[in-house]
Design an enzyme around this catalytic site. Sequence first.
Site, mmCIF file in Angstrom:
data_model
loop_
_atom_site.group_PDB
_atom_site.id
_atom_site.type_symbol
_atom_site.label_atom_id
_atom_site.label_comp_id
_atom_site.label_asym_id
_atom_site.label_seq_id
_atom_site.Cartn_x
_atom_site.Cartn_y
_atom_site.Cartn_z
ATOM 1 N N ASP A 10 0.876 -1.188 0.000
ATOM 2 C CA ASP A 10 0.000 0.000 0.000
ATOM 3 C C ASP A 10 0.903 1.225 0.000
ATOM 4 O OD1 ASP A 10 -2.404 1.577 0.290
ATOM 5 O OD2 ASP A 10 -1.920 1.815 2.393
ATOM 6 N N SER A 11 0.268 2.380 -0.166
ATOM 7 C CA SER A 11 1.022 3.633 -0.087
ATOM 8 C C SER A 11 1.471 3.924 1.346
ATOM 9 C CB SER A 11 0.141 4.774 -0.581
ATOM 10 O OG SER A 11 -1.027 4.839 0.214
ATOM 11 N N CYS A 73 -4.354 -1.479 -2.028
ATOM 12 C CA CYS A 73 -4.511 -0.042 -2.210
ATOM 13 C C CYS A 73 -5.533 0.138 -3.332
ATOM 14 C CB CYS A 73 -3.163 0.552 -2.609
ATOM 15 S SG CYS A 73 -3.230 2.299 -3.027
ATOM 16 N N GLU A 152 -3.383 8.426 8.731
ATOM 17 C CA GLU A 152 -1.927 8.266 8.940
ATOM 18 C C GLU A 152 -1.490 8.956 10.237
ATOM 19 O OE1 GLU A 152 0.807 6.968 6.790
ATOM 20 O OE2 GLU A 152 -0.656 5.955 5.533
ATOM 21 N N CYS A 184 -10.983 2.867 0.022
ATOM 22 C CA CYS A 184 -9.579 3.224 0.262
ATOM 23 C C CYS A 184 -9.195 2.434 1.508
ATOM 24 C CB CYS A 184 -9.440 4.719 0.521
ATOM 25 S SG CYS A 184 -7.795 5.197 1.093
ATOM 26 N N HIS A 186 -7.211 2.887 3.727
ATOM 27 C CA HIS A 186 -6.999 3.671 4.958
ATOM 28 C C HIS A 186 -8.309 3.886 5.735
ATOM 29 C CE1 HIS A 186 -3.076 4.747 3.291
ATOM 30 N NE2 HIS A 186 -2.779 5.379 4.413
HETATM 31 N N1 DGL Z 1 -4.789 3.404 0.913
HETATM 32 C C1 DGL Z 1 -4.764 3.758 -0.451
HETATM 33 C C2 DGL Z 1 -6.029 3.424 -1.194
HETATM 34 O O1 DGL Z 1 -6.651 2.443 -0.858
HETATM 35 C C3 DGL Z 1 -4.177 5.043 -0.886
HETATM 36 C C4 DGL Z 1 -4.281 6.231 -0.038
HETATM 37 C C5 DGL Z 1 -3.368 7.268 -0.625
HETATM 38 O O2 DGL Z 1 -2.173 7.008 -0.638
HETATM 39 O O3 DGL Z 1 -3.843 8.305 -1.105
HETATM 40 O O4 DGL Z 1 -6.406 4.084 -2.126
#
Ligand code: DGL
Length: 267
Positions: A10-11, A73, A152, A184, A186
């Site tokens: 993931d990012s 991600c 985050e 997402c 996150h």
């Molecule tokens: N967690 C990631 C997603 O599912 C990316 C969040 C990001 O880096 O902007 O899209």
Amino acid sequence: MNNQPIGIFDSGVGGLTVASAVMEVMPREEIIYFGDTARVPYGTKSAETVTRFSRQIIRFLLSKNVKVIIAACNTVSAVSLKQLRKDFDIPIFGVVEPGVDSALAATKNNKVGIIGTAATIKSGAYENIMHEKNGNIEVFSQACPLFVPLAEEGWEDTLVSKLTAEKYLEPLVEKGIDSLVLGCTHYPLLYNCIKSVAGENIELVNPAKATAQCVYDYLISKNELNEEDKIKEHKFYVSDMTDKLDIICKKTLKNDFPLEKIDIERY
Ligand code: DGL
């Protein structure tokens, strides 16, 4: 049987929500996780950049001898997955299609909300796959770019997160949706906050479990599940050691795993 690890990336820390589902669904699998904490967010970047970053990460994961890769991600899954599957000769799973399947199973009134990064929403990936699978679905999308930095930062229980969620979600609630895809990885970190604004009548759909289930089904079909019954040595790598990383990891994985910083630009 195949005891090579599963690669997950993931990012940043969002993909840990998928790693956690993989541990639950496949407790005998070993995980190599990479979070690109130095270059997060991906959701505000171009498809070209997201694909370039993803290629480096996949090369890194391949150097760890993984048997399959999960792009944990939504941004990567929405904008880069097709290209990455052409570039690499290893099964790569995304989170968008399992998310669509879970939403279609959850909705009763055929009104589904999608929240995600700007890149995911702009790509239209969720709407397109959803409409391919069910022509009667009404989809309402909303980019929520501030959710990623809030997650985050570990700010899930703060007033700023609540007000941000109200601003983003109220237009979707007004449309009468009965299910909302956390598009997402996150966003499950902000689950309570999002749920408090969405209310009891809207089901929150987290694609993580369905993604883990897809990988399980694949490994079963190929006879590649790890059947070894020993303590798993999961490994967690990041591109930057940021504040609060340890806390978020521990909270999401309910365990203390050591984090190692690597130079992803070398790959
Ligand atoms: N967690 C990631 C997603 O599912 C990316 C969040 C990001 O880096 O902007 O899209």
